[in-house]
Design a protein around this motif. Structure first.
Motif, PDB file in Angstrom:
ATOM      1  N   TYR A  13      21.071  -7.682  -0.177  1.00 17.46           N
ATOM      2  CA  TYR A  13      19.861  -8.244   0.413  1.00 17.46           C
ATOM      3  C   TYR A  13      19.922  -8.102   1.927  1.00 17.46           C
ATOM      4  N   GLY A  14      18.871  -7.541   2.516  1.00 13.46           N
ATOM      5  CA  GLY A  14      18.837  -7.295   3.955  1.00 13.46           C
ATOM      6  C   GLY A  14      18.391  -8.475   4.786  1.00 13.46           C
ATOM      7  N   GLY A  15      17.987  -9.558   4.162  1.00 12.92           N
ATOM      8  CA  GLY A  15      17.532 -10.723   4.915  1.00 12.92           C
ATOM      9  C   GLY A  15      16.031 -10.699   5.120  1.00 12.92           C
ATOM     10  N   ASP A  16      15.516 -11.758   5.696  1.00 13.87           N
ATOM     11  CA  ASP A  16      14.082 -11.885   5.958  1.00 13.87           C
ATOM     12  C   ASP A  16      13.768 -11.360   7.348  1.00 13.87           C
ATOM     13  N   GLU A  17      14.001 -10.082   7.546  1.00  7.16           N
ATOM     14  CA  GLU A  17      13.767  -9.479   8.851  1.00  7.16           C
ATOM     15  C   GLU A  17      12.993  -8.184   8.686  1.00  7.16           C
ATOM     16  N   ILE A  18      12.175  -7.880   9.678  1.00  7.03           N
ATOM     17  CA  ILE A  18      11.466  -6.613   9.729  1.00  7.03           C
ATOM     18  C   ILE A  18      11.416  -6.198  11.191  1.00  7.03           C
ATOM     19  N   ASP A  19      11.718  -4.969  11.466  1.00  3.33           N
ATOM     20  CA  ASP A  19      11.767  -4.478  12.837  1.00  3.33           C
ATOM     21  C   ASP A  19      10.397  -3.947  13.235  1.00  3.33           C
ATOM     22  N   ILE A  20       9.668  -4.736  14.011  1.00  2.84           N
ATOM     23  CA  ILE A  20       8.367  -4.339  14.559  1.00  2.84           C
ATOM     24  C   ILE A  20       8.568  -4.175  16.061  1.00  2.84           C
ATOM     25  N   HIS A  21       8.331  -2.975  16.582  1.00  6.88           N
ATOM     26  CA  HIS A  21       8.690  -2.685  17.973  1.00  6.88           C
ATOM     27  C   HIS A  21       7.966  -3.563  18.977  1.00  6.88           C
ATOM     28  N   ILE A  23       7.309  -6.731  18.696  1.00  2.78           N
ATOM     29  CA  ILE A  23       7.657  -8.139  18.564  1.00  2.78           C
ATOM     30  C   ILE A  23       9.166  -8.312  18.699  1.00  2.78           C
ATOM     31  N   GLU A  24       9.572  -9.232  19.571  1.00  3.03           N
ATOM     32  CA  GLU A  24      11.001  -9.457  19.802  1.00  3.03           C
ATOM     33  C   GLU A  24      11.679 -10.112  18.606  1.00  3.03           C
ATOM     34  N   GLU A  25      11.083 -11.168  18.064  1.00  5.01           N
ATOM     35  CA  GLU A  25      11.674 -11.901  16.949  1.00  5.01           C
ATOM     36  C   GLU A  25      11.376 -11.151  15.661  1.00  5.01           C
ATOM     37  N   HIS A  26      12.395 -10.826  14.900  1.00  6.26           N
ATOM     38  CA  HIS A  26      12.211 -10.013  13.702  1.00  6.26           C
ATOM     39  C   HIS A  26      12.383 -10.803  12.417  1.00  6.26           C
ATOM     40  N   THR A  27      12.732 -12.096  12.506  1.00  6.04           N
ATOM     41  CA  THR A  27      12.927 -12.913  11.317  1.00  6.04           C
ATOM     42  C   THR A  27      11.586 -13.461  10.852  1.00  6.04           C
ATOM     43  N   ILE A  28      11.295 -13.292   9.574  1.00  6.63           N
ATOM     44  CA  ILE A  28      10.036 -13.763   9.012  1.00  6.63           C
ATOM     45  C   ILE A  28      10.170 -15.254   8.701  1.00  6.63           C
ATOM     46  N   LYS A  29       9.223 -16.037   9.192  1.00  2.80           N
ATOM     47  CA  LYS A  29       9.324 -17.490   9.108  1.00  2.80           C
ATOM     48  C   LYS A  29       8.768 -18.084   7.820  1.00  2.80           C
ATOM     49  N   ASP A  30       7.566 -17.682   7.410  1.00  2.52           N
ATOM     50  CA  ASP A  30       6.905 -18.339   6.287  1.00  2.52           C
ATOM     51  C   ASP A  30       5.715 -17.490   5.853  1.00  2.52           C
ATOM     52  N   ILE A  31       4.769 -18.102   5.131  1.00  5.39           N
ATOM     53  CA  ILE A  31       3.557 -17.431   4.662  1.00  5.39           C
ATOM     54  C   ILE A  31       2.359 -17.952   5.435  1.00  5.39           C
ATOM     55  N   LYS A  32       1.428 -17.068   5.732  1.00  2.04           N
ATOM     56  CA  LYS A  32       0.126 -17.447   6.303  1.00  2.04           C
ATOM     57  C   LYS A  32      -0.952 -16.788   5.467  1.00  2.04           C
ATOM     58  N   CYS A  33      -2.157 -17.338   5.498  1.00  4.18           N
ATOM     59  CA  CYS A  33      -3.295 -16.733   4.814  1.00  4.18           C
ATOM     60  C   CYS A  33      -3.769 -15.517   5.593  1.00  4.18           C
ATOM     61  N   LEU A  34      -4.061 -14.449   4.884  1.00  3.47           N
ATOM     62  CA  LEU A  34      -4.613 -13.247   5.480  1.00  3.47           C
ATOM     63  C   LEU A  34      -6.081 -13.503   5.788  1.00  3.47           C
ATOM     64  N   ARG A  97       4.514 -15.249  18.694  1.00  2.13           N
ATOM     65  CA  ARG A  97       5.775 -14.495  18.736  1.00  2.13           C
ATOM     66  C   ARG A  97       6.660 -14.721  17.519  1.00  2.13           C
ATOM     67  N   GLU A  98       6.078 -15.199  16.402  1.00  4.19           N
ATOM     68  CA  GLU A  98       6.824 -15.367  15.161  1.00  4.19           C
ATOM     69  C   GLU A  98       6.119 -14.581  14.054  1.00  4.19           C
ATOM     70  N   LEU A  99       6.894 -14.030  13.127  1.00  6.19           N
ATOM     71  CA  LEU A  99       6.349 -13.235  12.027  1.00  6.19           C
ATOM     72  C   LEU A  99       6.135 -14.096  10.786  1.00  6.19           C
ATOM     73  N   TYR A 100       5.042 -13.799  10.065  1.00  4.12           N
ATOM     74  CA  TYR A 100       4.702 -14.501   8.833  1.00  4.12           C
ATOM     75  C   TYR A 100       4.286 -13.489   7.777  1.00  4.12           C
ATOM     76  N   ARG A 101       4.657 -13.724   6.519  1.00  3.91           N
ATOM     77  CA  ARG A 101       4.229 -12.889   5.399  1.00  3.91           C
ATOM     78  C   ARG A 101       2.755 -13.173   5.124  1.00  3.91           C
ATOM     79  N   VAL A 102       1.957 -12.119   4.909  1.00  2.68           N
ATOM     80  CA  VAL A 102       0.549 -12.334   4.563  1.00  2.68           C
ATOM     81  C   VAL A 102       0.111 -11.564   3.326  1.00  2.68           C
ATOM     82  N   GLY A 103       0.821 -10.516   2.935  1.00  2.00           N
ATOM     83  CA  GLY A 103       0.368  -9.758   1.782  1.00  2.00           C
ATOM     84  C   GLY A 103       1.286  -8.621   1.414  1.00  2.00           C
TER      85      GLY A 103
END
Length: 142
Positions: A13-21, A23-34, A97-103
């Motif tokens: 498992y690679g963790g809850d991270e995604i590298d988006i150039h 955005i500095e913070e790459h850890t995904i925090k939670d879910i948001k509505c799209l 500056r925080e990442l959230y899952r949307v879809g």
């Protein structure tokens, strides 16, 4: 709706991270509505990192009369949001500056210009309805 459940060995498992150039913070925090107009990002197998803006909903009725709701995403910085091979990519947004899952990217138009995204909450609600289990997304543990 078509989905599956599977178990991943923790050492794979690679963790809850995604590298988006952008955005500095790459850890995904939670879910948001799209939401319409929301800027979103994905990292796909074929196209890598792309970004776009959520557009209007597209409703589709399948043979079993189940209605699904997907959101069209229009690319912002490239000519396409995705291509074949990118399906299943997690789509995220950035808020304060925080990442959230949307879809999840489920399809692209023939030209790749439009990405078709199923809102994550709709997927989770369907899993819960069909399994009777309460679905929770754990907080990052890395």
């Amino acid at each position: 709706m078509d989905w599956c459940c599977f178990e991943v060995e923790l050492d794979r498992y690679g963790g809850d991270e995604i590298d988006i150039h952008e955005i500095e913070e790459h850890t995904i925090k939670d879910i948001k509505c799209l939401e319409p107009g929301m800027k979103v990002y994905k990292r796909g197998r074929t196209t890598g990192e792309t970004s776009g803006n959520a557009n209007n909903c597209i409703l589709q009725t399948w043979e079993d009369q189940t209605v699904t709701t997907e959101i069209a995403v229009i690319p912002t910085e490239t000519r396409e949001f995705g291509r074949r091979g990118d399906s299943g990519s997690l789509v995220v947004t950035e808020v304060n500056r925080e990442l959230y899952r949307v879809g999840m990217l489920i399809a692209v138009s023939q030209t790749g210009v439009l990405g078709i995204v199923t809102p994550l909450q709709i997927i989770l609600d369907d899993v819960q309805a069909k399994t009777g289990e309460i679905i929770t997304i754990t907080k990052p543990f890395r």
